[in-house]
Scaffold this motif. Structure first.
Motif, PDB file in Angstrom:
ATOM      1  N   ALA A 153       0.809  -1.218   0.000  1.00  0.00           N
ATOM      2  CA  ALA A 153       0.000   0.000   0.000  1.00  0.00           C
ATOM      3  C   ALA A 153       0.842   1.268   0.000  1.00  0.00           C
ATOM      4  N   ARG A 186      -6.843   4.589  -5.153  1.00  0.00           N
ATOM      5  CA  ARG A 186      -7.279   4.506  -3.758  1.00  0.00           C
ATOM      6  C   ARG A 186      -6.567   3.398  -3.000  1.00  0.00           C
ATOM      7  N   SER A 187      -5.876   2.519  -3.692  1.00  0.00           N
ATOM      8  CA  SER A 187      -5.153   1.458  -2.992  1.00  0.00           C
ATOM      9  C   SER A 187      -3.835   1.949  -2.400  1.00  0.00           C
ATOM     10  N   ARG A 228      -1.859   4.112   0.129  1.00  0.00           N
ATOM     11  CA  ARG A 228      -2.194   4.707   1.422  1.00  0.00           C
ATOM     12  C   ARG A 228      -1.155   5.704   1.922  1.00  0.00           C
ATOM     13  N   ILE A 281      -3.518  11.453   0.924  1.00  0.00           N
ATOM     14  CA  ILE A 281      -2.758  10.516   1.744  1.00  0.00           C
ATOM     15  C   ILE A 281      -1.521  11.192   2.336  1.00  0.00           C
ATOM     16  N   ALA A 300       0.281   3.053   6.924  1.00  0.00           N
ATOM     17  CA  ALA A 300      -0.576   2.352   5.973  1.00  0.00           C
ATOM     18  C   ALA A 300      -1.381   1.228   6.623  1.00  0.00           C
ATOM     19  N   PRO A 355      -7.642   3.280   6.161  1.00  0.00           N
ATOM     20  CA  PRO A 355      -7.228   4.307   5.208  1.00  0.00           C
ATOM     21  C   PRO A 355      -8.106   5.556   5.166  1.00  0.00           C
ATOM     22  N   GLU A 356      -9.416   5.397   5.279  1.00  0.00           N
ATOM     23  CA  GLU A 356     -10.274   6.581   5.197  1.00  0.00           C
ATOM     24  C   GLU A 356     -10.105   7.468   6.421  1.00  0.00           C
ATOM     25  N   VAL A 365      -7.312   7.812   8.019  1.00  0.00           N
ATOM     26  CA  VAL A 365      -6.035   8.505   7.796  1.00  0.00           C
ATOM     27  C   VAL A 365      -6.235   9.677   6.849  1.00  0.00           C
ATOM     28  N   ARG A 366      -7.002   9.482   5.786  1.00  0.00           N
ATOM     29  CA  ARG A 366      -7.267  10.566   4.843  1.00  0.00           C
ATOM     30  C   ARG A 366      -8.002  11.722   5.529  1.00  0.00           C
ATOM     31  N   GLU A 415     -15.521   0.711   8.065  1.00  0.00           N
ATOM     32  CA  GLU A 415     -14.101   0.703   8.399  1.00  0.00           C
ATOM     33  C   GLU A 415     -13.893   0.788   9.907  1.00  0.00           C
TER      34      GLU A 415
END
Length: 271
Positions: free
Chosen positions: A23, A58-59, A61, A115, A217, A221-222, A224-225, A258
């Protein structure tokens, strides 16, 4: 981590290479003969293409940015600046438009990334190279790193918005000293000033940066964004606006799958 875990991500033409380790994406400026001058189209164009590819995938991170050879980036091509070639030539309005269509694409592309971005500063980072360092969210320096906003020494200013980023990271006093003197800051001093989070031996720079990237990572992930979005707004908006934003984003988190999965994993008994 062995080299066989590296996968090409599709943007390897020219002189900026984008690779994948799970990622984590690694963007390497690869023009050692010019010390990775980002104003050269063979570096600038694939750099922008790589940033856009990462933005749309989107993969991915976390992104790590570094330089090939002994420099992170010398910034502008000093020979073109001296000879007033390329984006540095012509009347003032032509240079202005060249900056807008050229090197100013970098901060815009960096700002579009949701990211975290880690700068692995592997040597000199001067001028626009210094600016690129401070466009990143996190910075790790090798012992040979030298960071310099050296524009005034050339009778120039930062033309890619670098002082906006430098001031946000360093604070007004340190940013002013760096910008007015143009002197280079070594890795240890950069860490003491809070310009980088840590300084490590050169041989440990990429392993350290990749370990940090993989630690980040591993998180949802969302979230983190969204955390990056909140960090970007800190200091730009008033508290009331920040609280409204936090409530709205937290509502999305609580309602999402998530968070449910992450909480369930955290509550599993430790064997």
């Amino acid at each position: 981590m062995s080299d066989d875990t590296v996968e090409n991500a599709g943007t390897n033409a020219g002189t900026a290479r984008l690779e994948r380790r799970g990622a984590v994406a690694i963007l390497t400026l690869d023009a050692p003969k010019t010390r990775n001058a980002v104003t050269d189209p063979p570096v600038l164009n694939p750099l922008i293409a790589a940033l856009e590819e990462v933005r749309d995938d989107r993969s991915v991170r976390v992104l790590v940015v570094t330089g090939a050879g002994k420099a992170f980036s010398a910034g502008g091509n000093i020979h073109d600046i001296r000879d007033r070639r390329g984006m540095f030539g012509g009347p003032a309005d032509q240079v202005r438009n060249a900056y807008r269509a050229g090197v100013q694409r970098i901060p815009r592309a960096m700002a579009d990334l949701e990211i975290p971005v880690i700068a692995a500063v592997n040597g000199p980072a001067y001028g626009a190279g210094c600016d690129l360092v401070f466009m990143c969210d996190l910075r790790i320096a090798g012992e040979s790193a030298r960071i310099s906003s050296n524009f005034v020494k050339l009778g120039l200013i930062s033309g890619d918005g670098g002082l906006w980023f430098l001031t946000r990271v360093a604070g007004p006093a340190v940013a002013a000293e760096m910008a007015f003197t143009g002197r280079a800051v070594g890795g240890a001093e950069a860490a003491a000033l809070g310009l980088v989070s840590r300084v490590v031996p050169d041989a440990e720079l990429m392993p350290t940066a990749l370990a940090l990237a993989e630690e980040i990572a591993a998180n949802p992930p969302e979230a983190v964004r969204m955390t990056k979005r909140m960090l970007q707004q800190a200091g730009r908006v008033d508290l009331s606006t920040m609280l409204d934003m936090a409530a709205a984003l937290q509502g999305i988190c609580h309602a999402g799958e998530e968070s449910r999965l992450a909480i369930a994993a955290a509550m599993k008994p430790v064997s």
